[in-house]
Design an enzyme around this catalytic site. Structure first.
Site, PDB file in Angstrom:
ATOM      1  N   SER A  60      11.051  -5.162   9.787  1.00  0.00           N
ATOM      2  CA  SER A  60      10.993  -4.829   8.357  1.00  0.00           C
ATOM      3  C   SER A  60      10.582  -3.373   8.181  1.00  0.00           C
ATOM      4  CB  SER A  60       9.991  -5.733   7.627  1.00  0.00           C
ATOM      5  OG  SER A  60       8.669  -5.498   8.094  1.00  0.00           O
ATOM      6  N   ILE A  62       9.850   0.495   7.710  1.00  0.00           N
ATOM      7  CA  ILE A  62      10.235   1.704   8.428  1.00  0.00           C
ATOM      8  C   ILE A  62      10.895   1.362   9.757  1.00  0.00           C
ATOM      9  CG2 ILE A  62       9.333   3.733   9.633  1.00  0.00           C
ATOM     10  CD1 ILE A  62       7.255   4.008   7.408  1.00  0.00           C
ATOM     11  N   SER A 190      -0.209   7.521   9.622  1.00  0.00           N
ATOM     12  CA  SER A 190      -0.169   7.523   8.162  1.00  0.00           C
ATOM     13  C   SER A 190      -0.903   8.763   7.663  1.00  0.00           C
ATOM     14  CB  SER A 190      -0.846   6.257   7.620  1.00  0.00           C
ATOM     15  OG  SER A 190      -1.076   6.355   6.226  1.00  0.00           O
ATOM     16  N   TYR A 203      -7.998   0.277   7.585  1.00  0.00           N
ATOM     17  CA  TYR A 203      -6.681   0.831   7.908  1.00  0.00           C
ATOM     18  C   TYR A 203      -6.802   2.316   8.245  1.00  0.00           C
ATOM     19  CZ  TYR A 203      -1.791   2.247   7.196  1.00  0.00           C
ATOM     20  OH  TYR A 203      -0.536   2.769   7.340  1.00  0.00           O
ATOM     21  N   LYS A 207      -6.056   4.366  11.847  1.00  0.00           N
ATOM     22  CA  LYS A 207      -5.119   5.487  11.956  1.00  0.00           C
ATOM     23  C   LYS A 207      -5.828   6.745  12.444  1.00  0.00           C
ATOM     24  CE  LYS A 207      -1.547   3.156  10.610  1.00  0.00           C
ATOM     25  NZ  LYS A 207      -0.478   2.794  11.577  1.00  0.00           N
ATOM     26  N   SER A 239       8.387  -0.428   1.397  1.00  0.00           N
ATOM     27  CA  SER A 239       8.385  -1.358   2.526  1.00  0.00           C
ATOM     28  C   SER A 239       7.591  -2.595   2.129  1.00  0.00           C
ATOM     29  CB  SER A 239       7.760  -0.701   3.767  1.00  0.00           C
ATOM     30  OG  SER A 239       6.368  -0.533   3.588  1.00  0.00           O
TER      31      SER A 239
END
Length: 339
Positions: A60, A62, A190, A203, A207, A239
């Site tokens: 799914s 990217i 990201s 998150y 990253k 997305s």
């Protein structure tokens, strides 16, 4: 021509040039190095043809769009994620839109958290194709929750998937690239790995960890100049990342992810990823304004950037609690309240 007239013309040319560059920056959706690579077309994406590319998170978003565009370039593909049925769907579409044959695509279901399976998966790829030219570490999950309301198990899961799973698979693939003395390791991070934002503390932490790890790894591999370590930093992209994001509990899902249509088109993001990969850019920022400006301000005036994030952070939290997509706070100006 008089000296004064010459200076006036020179000044006018300089101002016009600066004006053009300012317009380009305002309209840019990537960092200056990336935009230069795209504008100049120094190394077109066709150089990725005939390579073996392993993409995680290929079912799914990217990852899915990336394998579609790679299939049109003629790259052999390894498609991995936990969703075997979705991978088969993606494979079938690749066969429809490209000249690839069944033998050119390997569907390889993979759970990044099951690190004990990564070595066997790598051997399967090598048995199939004999080489891995590019590893795209794209698999991962996001987060939408406040720290004070979030169970620590969520942070453990995020680090297992986004960080430890990624470096585990890289550790299995890297010896093969070292033996061949060539390869590309592309990790999709990201803009949250450069800046930060509320509701995404875990998150963002994962990253930032990826940035620290792969920047260190790149330095360790300087004796292998043909092995490129790249970090891709997308901003908000259309997305399913919000739908699949962690919340306060590991098993709880986002009830209303909100509309995503105002975000960057996935196809544009992937196009710039391919430019980055073809030109061996060490790090690429792919984001529309104002996210792109946040990245620059964060690099050169970090305190100002953090003040801006704090100022907009409350709007992000309010939007999230109101059932809107949290990222919309950065793109949509506050509307006047109607009487």
């Amino acid at each position: 021509m008089s000296w004064d007239l010459f200076l006036s013309l020179l000044l006018a040319c300089v101002l016009v040039y600066l004006g053009v560059q300012l317009v380009r920056f305002v309209r840019a959706d990537g960092d200056l190095t990336l935009m230069w690579a795209e504008w100049q077309g120094r190394r077109p994406e066709w150089e990725l043809s005939n390579m073996v590319v392993w993409v995680t998170g290929a079912s799914s978003g990217i990852g899915e769009e990336l394998v579609y565009q790679l299939s049109k370039l003629g790259a052999s593909l390894v498609l991995s994620s936990r969703k075997a049925n979705e991978l088969e769907r993606v494979k079938n579409k690749c066969l429809e839109i490209s000249n690839l044959k069944e033998k050119d695509i390997l569907v390889l279901p993979l759970d990044l958290t099951d690190r004990s399976s990564h070595e066997a998966a790598t051997k399967t790829v090598l048995q199939k194709f004999g080489q891995i030219d590019i590893l795209v570490n794209n698999g991962g999950r996001s987060q939408r929750s406040l720290f004070v309301e979030t169970n620590l198990d969520v942070y453990k899961e995020i680090m297992e998937i986004n960080f430890l799973g990624t470096i585990s698979l890289t550790k299995c693939v890297l010896p093969h690239m070292i033996e061949r003395k060539q390869g590309k390791i592309v990790t999709v991070s990201s803009v949250m790995g450069i800046t930060a934002a509320p509701l995404a503390s875990g998150y963002s932490a994962s990253k930032h960890a990826l940035h620290g790890f792969f920047n260190s790894l790149r330095s360790e591999l300087t004796t292998y100049p043909e092995i490129t370590v790249m970090i891709i930093c997308p901003g908000p992209v259309q997305s399913n990342i919000v739908q699949n994001a962690f919340t306060e509990e590991v098993s709880k899902k986002i009830e209303n992810p909100g509309k995503q249509d105002y975000k960057m088109a996935t196809s544009r993001c992937v196009r710039l990823m391919l430019v980055s990969m073809a030109n061996d850019l060490k790090e690429a920022w792919i984001a529309e304004q104002p996210y792109l400006s946040f990245c620059y301000i964060g690099q050169y005036a970090p305190t100002w950037a953090l003040l801006l994030i704090d100022k907009l952070g409350r709007r992000r939290i309010d939007n999230f609690k109101s059932g809107l997509d949290a990222d919309s706070s950065y793109f949509r100006p506050l509307k006047k309240k109607s009487n």
